[in-house]
Design a protein around this motif. Structure first.
Motif, PDB file in Angstrom:
ATOM      1  N   ARG A   8       0.831  -1.207   0.000  1.00  0.00           N
ATOM      2  CA  ARG A   8       0.000   0.000   0.000  1.00  0.00           C
ATOM      3  C   ARG A   8       0.865   1.257   0.000  1.00  0.00           C
ATOM      4  O   ARG A   8       0.468   2.296  -0.559  1.00  0.00           O
ATOM      5  CB  ARG A   8      -0.922  -0.003   1.223  1.00  0.00           C
ATOM      6  CG  ARG A   8      -1.758   1.269   1.354  1.00  0.00           C
ATOM      7  CD  ARG A   8      -2.319   1.420   2.743  1.00  0.00           C
ATOM      8  NE  ARG A   8      -2.785   2.789   2.947  1.00  0.00           N
ATOM      9  CZ  ARG A   8      -2.009   3.788   3.324  1.00  0.00           C
ATOM     10  NH1 ARG A   8      -0.712   3.585   3.552  1.00  0.00           N
ATOM     11  NH2 ARG A   8      -2.500   4.998   3.472  1.00  0.00           N
ATOM     12  N   GLN A   9       2.019   1.193   0.610  1.00  0.00           N
ATOM     13  CA  GLN A   9       2.902   2.370   0.658  1.00  0.00           C
ATOM     14  C   GLN A   9       3.707   2.550  -0.623  1.00  0.00           C
ATOM     15  O   GLN A   9       4.301   3.604  -0.819  1.00  0.00           O
ATOM     16  CB  GLN A   9       3.853   2.250   1.844  1.00  0.00           C
ATOM     17  CG  GLN A   9       3.170   2.417   3.189  1.00  0.00           C
ATOM     18  CD  GLN A   9       4.165   2.621   4.300  1.00  0.00           C
ATOM     19  OE1 GLN A   9       4.792   1.686   4.779  1.00  0.00           O
ATOM     20  NE2 GLN A   9       4.344   3.864   4.699  1.00  0.00           N
TER      21      GLN A   9
ATOM     22  N   TYR B 185       4.695   4.082  -7.953  1.00  0.00           N
ATOM     23  CA  TYR B 185       5.291   5.296  -8.497  1.00  0.00           C
ATOM     24  C   TYR B 185       4.330   6.472  -8.354  1.00  0.00           C
ATOM     25  O   TYR B 185       3.133   6.334  -8.583  1.00  0.00           O
ATOM     26  CB  TYR B 185       5.625   5.093  -9.972  1.00  0.00           C
ATOM     27  CG  TYR B 185       6.629   6.079 -10.514  1.00  0.00           C
ATOM     28  CD1 TYR B 185       7.992   5.907 -10.273  1.00  0.00           C
ATOM     29  CD2 TYR B 185       6.231   7.183 -11.253  1.00  0.00           C
ATOM     30  CE1 TYR B 185       8.928   6.807 -10.768  1.00  0.00           C
ATOM     31  CE2 TYR B 185       7.158   8.084 -11.750  1.00  0.00           C
ATOM     32  CZ  TYR B 185       8.500   7.895 -11.503  1.00  0.00           C
ATOM     33  OH  TYR B 185       9.415   8.799 -11.985  1.00  0.00           O
TER      34      TYR B 185
ATOM     35  N   ARG C  35       4.100   8.310  -5.406  1.00  0.00           N
ATOM     36  CA  ARG C  35       3.752   8.540  -4.009  1.00  0.00           C
ATOM     37  C   ARG C  35       4.551   9.716  -3.454  1.00  0.00           C
ATOM     38  O   ARG C  35       5.643  10.043  -3.921  1.00  0.00           O
ATOM     39  CB  ARG C  35       4.023   7.280  -3.179  1.00  0.00           C
ATOM     40  CG  ARG C  35       3.147   6.114  -3.545  1.00  0.00           C
ATOM     41  CD  ARG C  35       1.716   6.323  -3.079  1.00  0.00           C
ATOM     42  NE  ARG C  35       1.439   5.540  -1.884  1.00  0.00           N
ATOM     43  CZ  ARG C  35       0.493   5.803  -1.023  1.00  0.00           C
ATOM     44  NH1 ARG C  35      -0.276   6.851  -1.198  1.00  0.00           N
ATOM     45  NH2 ARG C  35       0.288   5.041   0.025  1.00  0.00           N
TER      46      ARG C  35
ATOM     47  N   MET D  16       5.276   8.720   2.519  1.00  0.00           N
ATOM     48  CA  MET D  16       5.616   7.303   2.444  1.00  0.00           C
ATOM     49  C   MET D  16       7.079   7.042   2.754  1.00  0.00           C
ATOM     50  O   MET D  16       7.459   5.919   3.087  1.00  0.00           O
ATOM     51  CB  MET D  16       5.266   6.741   1.061  1.00  0.00           C
ATOM     52  CG  MET D  16       3.775   6.755   0.753  1.00  0.00           C
ATOM     53  SD  MET D  16       2.772   5.913   1.994  1.00  0.00           S
ATOM     54  CE  MET D  16       2.009   7.315   2.823  1.00  0.00           C
TER      55      MET D  16
ATOM     56  N   ARG E 215      -4.819   8.234   4.908  1.00  0.00           N
ATOM     57  CA  ARG E 215      -3.977   7.509   5.861  1.00  0.00           C
ATOM     58  C   ARG E 215      -4.795   6.440   6.586  1.00  0.00           C
ATOM     59  O   ARG E 215      -4.282   5.384   6.950  1.00  0.00           O
ATOM     60  CB  ARG E 215      -3.375   8.505   6.859  1.00  0.00           C
ATOM     61  CG  ARG E 215      -2.563   7.875   7.991  1.00  0.00           C
ATOM     62  CD  ARG E 215      -1.267   7.297   7.477  1.00  0.00           C
ATOM     63  NE  ARG E 215      -0.520   6.631   8.532  1.00  0.00           N
ATOM     64  CZ  ARG E 215       0.266   5.598   8.331  1.00  0.00           C
ATOM     65  NH1 ARG E 215       0.429   5.096   7.120  1.00  0.00           N
ATOM     66  NH2 ARG E 215       0.919   5.039   9.329  1.00  0.00           N
TER      67      ARG E 215
ATOM     68  N   THR F 101      -2.138  16.320 -10.479  1.00  0.00           N
ATOM     69  CA  THR F 101      -2.327  14.957  -9.999  1.00  0.00           C
ATOM     70  C   THR F 101      -3.064  14.132 -11.041  1.00  0.00           C
ATOM     71  O   THR F 101      -3.705  14.687 -11.944  1.00  0.00           O
ATOM     72  CB  THR F 101      -3.133  14.941  -8.679  1.00  0.00           C
ATOM     73  OG1 THR F 101      -4.396  15.589  -8.876  1.00  0.00           O
ATOM     74  CG2 THR F 101      -2.372  15.644  -7.563  1.00  0.00           C
TER      75      THR F 101
ATOM     76  N   SER G 117       1.371  15.546  -0.339  1.00  0.00           N
ATOM     77  CA  SER G 117       0.439  14.728  -1.111  1.00  0.00           C
ATOM     78  C   SER G 117       1.174  13.934  -2.180  1.00  0.00           C
ATOM     79  O   SER G 117       2.333  14.215  -2.512  1.00  0.00           O
ATOM     80  CB  SER G 117      -0.615  15.620  -1.765  1.00  0.00           C
ATOM     81  OG  SER G 117      -1.557  14.845  -2.469  1.00  0.00           O
ATOM     82  N   ASP G 118       0.477  12.937  -2.715  1.00  0.00           N
ATOM     83  CA  ASP G 118       0.993  12.149  -3.828  1.00  0.00           C
ATOM     84  C   ASP G 118       0.626  12.815  -5.149  1.00  0.00           C
ATOM     85  O   ASP G 118      -0.336  13.575  -5.228  1.00  0.00           O
ATOM     86  CB  ASP G 118       0.366  10.755  -3.812  1.00  0.00           C
ATOM     87  CG  ASP G 118       0.531  10.038  -2.478  1.00  0.00           C
ATOM     88  OD1 ASP G 118       1.579  10.241  -1.835  1.00  0.00           O
ATOM     89  OD2 ASP G 118      -0.372   9.287  -2.108  1.00  0.00           O
TER      90      ASP G 118
ATOM     91  N   THR H 113       0.012  10.672  -7.645  1.00  0.00           N
ATOM     92  CA  THR H 113      -1.054   9.704  -7.892  1.00  0.00           C
ATOM     93  C   THR H 113      -0.993   8.625  -6.829  1.00  0.00           C
ATOM     94  O   THR H 113       0.086   8.261  -6.354  1.00  0.00           O
ATOM     95  CB  THR H 113      -0.945   9.067  -9.293  1.00  0.00           C
ATOM     96  OG1 THR H 113      -2.087   8.229  -9.509  1.00  0.00           O
ATOM     97  CG2 THR H 113       0.315   8.244  -9.457  1.00  0.00           C
ATOM     98  N   ALA H 114      -2.148   8.115  -6.455  1.00  0.00           N
ATOM     99  CA  ALA H 114      -2.231   6.998  -5.506  1.00  0.00           C
ATOM    100  C   ALA H 114      -2.886   5.791  -6.157  1.00  0.00           C
ATOM    101  O   ALA H 114      -3.311   4.865  -5.469  1.00  0.00           O
ATOM    102  CB  ALA H 114      -3.008   7.418  -4.267  1.00  0.00           C
TER     103      ALA H 114
ATOM    104  N   ALA I 109      -1.367   2.268  -5.319  1.00  0.00           N
ATOM    105  CA  ALA I 109      -1.679   1.931  -3.927  1.00  0.00           C
ATOM    106  C   ALA I 109      -3.155   1.639  -3.758  1.00  0.00           C
ATOM    107  O   ALA I 109      -3.560   0.741  -3.004  1.00  0.00           O
ATOM    108  CB  ALA I 109      -1.257   3.067  -3.008  1.00  0.00           C
TER     109      ALA I 109
END
Length: 385
Positions: free
Chosen positions: A41-42, A45, A47, A51, A134, A210, A335-336, A338-339, A342
């Motif tokens: 999950r952590q 690419y 992130r 993390m 989170r 994003t 922030s990421d 993209t998530a 994950a």
């Protein structure tokens, strides 16, 4: 619910906690069954820096002894390593006003404004700390426990990314590609799509933007008849959809080829039924995604979700300050870009929770041995039907 849980904890609080109730006794369970899920999950690419700070590991505080569940409530804890930098800000004791790191400029696309209005908060950190993704770390841990139970019942799963940032994978999923998916930084089946997705993530990062995408989870080995047609709240597709839509940033969900099927005639949508002595009842196609009439039909369960781009932008959108009511730029938190990779892990974990609950609902049993015996008898009966 038979497999039920509650979680607690804030993004920058000391820890995340969950209490899981309804697990049969005798399930083999150690932290090594959970920690690899937290690590997945952590990863991925795109992130953000958070993390690099957290190294999620679970601790069992109750419900497990000598590597097996006892039948008592299972308590899980994941510590937030970043807590040491936030102790004063997140201190539950009364403090001075204005609070440090107060957030008053709500971010479009987040829970900030609606949550502030609902609960009367002018410091929107009181909203975002719990609304943060989170929170999904603990639900993934609970999903890892569900997977352990499902594996004992002969169920396998996979989670991957069919599309990211407008880049579509053109290599169809097969179970033989799971190793390739796990090795991919964007969890895609298609090497060429992977390269282009990474390029777009880099471009979005440079632009302060994003990216979203499509997630997919698959499960095989499920018995037919999980869920029910007799009441709306027992239909398994509805229960899955509710769980999937609870993932932050998910704005759509489908089972099988739902959206494509909406444009086709029925003759090209429904799955013909066959039977053989060796296989029992089966389908040559699986456009229904393993669910019919609110119940599993014995084919692969296929669940897809649409994840919108993350709402925290480094080039923030206009908003209005909730204290001054003056125009402002939206607040920026770490922030990421993209998530999506994950989130495919989160999807896989959360659907497993619903399926574990459905198995316990149908078969019951205070011990794993009882549960397995009941499932085996049912499978024999279904084969002979």
């Amino acid at each position: 619910m038979n497999f039920r849980f509650l979680s607690a904890g804030e993004s920058h609080g000391p820890q995340l906690t969950a209490v899981v109730d309804g697990l049969p006794a005798g399930i083999p369970l150690t932290v090594d069954d959970v920690d690899p899920w937290l690590e997945k999950r952590q990863g991925g690419y795109g992130r953000g820096r958070r993390m690099a700070i957290e190294r999620d590991r679970v601790r069992f505080l109750s419900g497990v002894r000598a590597g097996r569940t006892t039948g008592a409530p299972l308590t899980l804890v994941i510590e937030n390593r970043d807590w040491k930098n936030w102790q004063e800000i997140m201190d539950p004791a009364p403090g001075s006003e204005p609070r440090k790191r107060a957030l008053t400029a709500p971010r479009p696309g987040h829970a900030d404004l609606s949550g502030g209005i609902k609960y009367g908060h002018k410091d929107l950190r009181d909203v975002l700390e719990r609304a943060s993704a989170r929170e999904t770390a603990m639900r993934v841990a609970v999903g890892a426990v569900a997977h352990k139970l499902l594996a004992e019942l002969g169920v396998e799963s996979a989670g991957y990314v069919p599309a990211l940032g407008g880049v579509v994978s053109h290599v169809p999923f097969t179970w033989e590609l799971r190793e390739r998916i796990e090795a991919s930084p964007v969890r895609m089946t298609d090497p060429e799509a992977e390269v282009e997705a990474i390029r777009r993530i880099d471009a979005a990062k440079a632009a302060g933007d994003t990216l979203g995408g499509i997630l997919e989870a698959r499960f095989r080995g499920l018995v037919p008849g999980l869920g029910s047609h007799v009441q709306y709240d027992r239909k398994l597709d509805g229960r899955i959809a509710q769980m999937v839509m609870s993932i932050p940033a998910v704005k759509g969900v489908e089972i099988g080829e739902a959206f494509a099927a909406a444009a086709r005639p029925g003759s090209e949508v429904h799955d013909a039924i066959y039977r053989s002595e060796e296989r029992g009842w089966y389908r040559a196609t699986n456009r229904a995604g393993g669910l019919e009439g609110g119940m599993t039909n014995g084919e692969e369960l296929v669940v897809r979700a649409a994840l919108k781009p993350i709402a925290t932008l480094m080039q923030p959108l206009p908003t209005v300050d909730v204290v001054t009511h003056e125009p402002a730029d939206a607040a920026r938190e770490r922030s990421d870009v993209t998530a999506v990779p994950a989130a495919s892990v989160i999807l896989q974990a959360l659907v497993a929770i619903v399926l574990a609950d459905a198995y316990l609902e149908k078969f019951g049993g205070d011990t794993l041995e009882e549960l397995k015996e009941r499932v085996a008898r049912y499978q024999e009966r279904a084969l002979e039907y």
